[in-house]
Design a protein around this motif. Sequence first.
Motif, PDB file in Angstrom:
ATOM      1  N   THR A  93      30.963  42.814  55.486  1.00 26.32           N
ATOM      2  CA  THR A  93      30.813  42.305  54.135  1.00 26.32           C
ATOM      3  C   THR A  93      29.853  41.130  54.163  1.00 26.32           C
ATOM      4  O   THR A  93      29.988  40.247  55.003  1.00 26.32           O
ATOM      5  CB  THR A  93      32.169  41.809  53.589  1.00 26.32           C
ATOM      6  OG1 THR A  93      33.078  42.909  53.588  1.00 26.32           O
ATOM      7  CG2 THR A  93      32.036  41.248  52.188  1.00 26.32           C
ATOM      8  N   TYR A 132      28.085  38.556  51.159  1.00 28.98           N
ATOM      9  CA  TYR A 132      28.076  38.279  49.731  1.00 28.98           C
ATOM     10  C   TYR A 132      26.670  38.237  49.161  1.00 28.98           C
ATOM     11  O   TYR A 132      25.731  37.770  49.804  1.00 28.98           O
ATOM     12  CB  TYR A 132      28.774  36.951  49.436  1.00 28.98           C
ATOM     13  CG  TYR A 132      30.252  36.978  49.713  1.00 28.98           C
ATOM     14  CD1 TYR A 132      31.006  38.139  49.568  1.00 28.98           C
ATOM     15  CD2 TYR A 132      30.906  35.833  50.123  1.00 28.98           C
ATOM     16  CE1 TYR A 132      32.363  38.154  49.821  1.00 28.98           C
ATOM     17  CE2 TYR A 132      32.271  35.841  50.382  1.00 28.98           C
ATOM     18  CZ  TYR A 132      32.980  37.006  50.227  1.00 28.98           C
ATOM     19  OH  TYR A 132      34.316  37.013  50.477  1.00 28.98           O
ATOM     20  N   SER A 133      26.553  38.682  47.943  1.00 24.97           N
ATOM     21  CA  SER A 133      25.292  38.619  47.212  1.00 24.97           C
ATOM     22  C   SER A 133      25.012  37.171  46.816  1.00 24.97           C
ATOM     23  O   SER A 133      25.930  36.334  46.804  1.00 24.97           O
ATOM     24  CB  SER A 133      25.386  39.475  45.946  1.00 24.97           C
ATOM     25  OG  SER A 133      26.293  38.870  45.033  1.00 24.97           O
ATOM     26  N   PRO A 134      23.769  36.863  46.459  1.00 23.98           N
ATOM     27  CA  PRO A 134      23.474  35.514  45.964  1.00 23.98           C
ATOM     28  C   PRO A 134      24.362  35.138  44.770  1.00 23.98           C
ATOM     29  O   PRO A 134      24.806  33.999  44.662  1.00 23.98           O
ATOM     30  CB  PRO A 134      22.004  35.594  45.557  1.00 23.98           C
ATOM     31  CG  PRO A 134      21.448  36.655  46.441  1.00 23.98           C
ATOM     32  CD  PRO A 134      22.564  37.673  46.596  1.00 23.98           C
ATOM     33  N   GLN A 170      27.484  36.145  44.128  1.00 22.71           N
ATOM     34  CA  GLN A 170      28.830  35.816  44.603  1.00 22.71           C
ATOM     35  C   GLN A 170      28.834  34.469  45.312  1.00 22.71           C
ATOM     36  O   GLN A 170      29.769  33.679  45.154  1.00 22.71           O
ATOM     37  CB  GLN A 170      29.356  36.906  45.547  1.00 22.71           C
ATOM     38  CG  GLN A 170      30.762  36.658  46.034  1.00 22.71           C
ATOM     39  CD  GLN A 170      31.794  36.606  44.919  1.00 22.71           C
ATOM     40  OE1 GLN A 170      31.682  37.291  43.911  1.00 22.71           O
ATOM     41  NE2 GLN A 170      32.796  35.781  45.079  1.00 22.71           N
ATOM     42  N   LEU A 204      19.752  31.643  41.895  1.00 25.69           N
ATOM     43  CA  LEU A 204      20.057  32.964  42.457  1.00 25.69           C
ATOM     44  C   LEU A 204      18.945  33.412  43.402  1.00 25.69           C
ATOM     45  O   LEU A 204      19.180  34.192  44.318  1.00 25.69           O
ATOM     46  CB  LEU A 204      20.240  33.997  41.346  1.00 25.69           C
ATOM     47  CG  LEU A 204      21.545  33.911  40.573  1.00 25.69           C
ATOM     48  CD1 LEU A 204      21.512  34.863  39.387  1.00 25.69           C
ATOM     49  CD2 LEU A 204      22.732  34.199  41.476  1.00 25.69           C
ATOM     50  N   ASN A 205      17.742  32.902  43.179  1.00 25.12           N
ATOM     51  CA  ASN A 205      16.603  33.280  44.018  1.00 25.12           C
ATOM     52  C   ASN A 205      16.474  32.449  45.278  1.00 25.12           C
ATOM     53  O   ASN A 205      15.649  32.750  46.133  1.00 25.12           O
ATOM     54  CB  ASN A 205      15.303  33.200  43.210  1.00 25.12           C
ATOM     55  CG  ASN A 205      15.187  34.344  42.238  1.00 25.12           C
ATOM     56  OD1 ASN A 205      15.589  35.468  42.544  1.00 25.12           O
ATOM     57  ND2 ASN A 205      14.665  34.079  41.068  1.00 25.12           N
ATOM     58  N   PRO A 246      17.555  34.836  48.532  1.00 25.79           N
ATOM     59  CA  PRO A 246      16.598  35.877  48.924  1.00 25.79           C
ATOM     60  C   PRO A 246      15.252  35.280  49.374  1.00 25.79           C
ATOM     61  O   PRO A 246      14.643  35.778  50.302  1.00 25.79           O
ATOM     62  CB  PRO A 246      16.421  36.717  47.662  1.00 25.79           C
ATOM     63  CG  PRO A 246      17.617  36.425  46.832  1.00 25.79           C
ATOM     64  CD  PRO A 246      18.052  35.020  47.190  1.00 25.79           C
TER      65      PRO A 246
END
Length: 169
Positions: free
Chosen positions: A127, A129-131, A133, A159-160, A163
């Motif tokens: 697992t 987590y996404s940005p 989350q 959020l960026n 990434p």
Amino acid sequence: MKRLLFTLFCFATLAQAQIPTNKREIMQQFLSGTLDEAYVPAAFFMHFGKDARIGEKAIDAHLRYFLSTGMDFVKIQFEQGYGRIRIEKSEDWEQIKPLPADFFTPTLEIVKGIYDIAGANAMILPTVYSPFQMLIQSVGAKTVMAYAQTEPERVKKHLNILPKQLSDT
């Protein structure tokens, strides 16, 4: 030694159930649609104590849990976080900084350790987590949602951060 014990346990468990030779094979059959319909693959997830979130103790905890539950794949918990940040005004968002290049190293070491021991006999599902989350865990869902409505560009910018950092490394 861990790999040998793990393999022996898998074979013993599966021989008793009269199903394919290892958990990896079960999941491959399930994914291809050829697994006997009487067998339903299952997995259970939990977070481990603070002493078992990194290193060998995390690897041992995940494998012990996998073996004791009889799960059909190893689910690796993501125990890392960015840290909690209190947002009281717009400027507080600037406390959120890009993650260091080695941020995921502890989790990657756990994945590799588990794969080295169990990968031949079981599928492994880590697992991460996404940005979104991670932002929710850092500042709270209510804060993210409130600012998404009032200052969506500020939320988008943060959020960026993850990434961008990962693509630069």
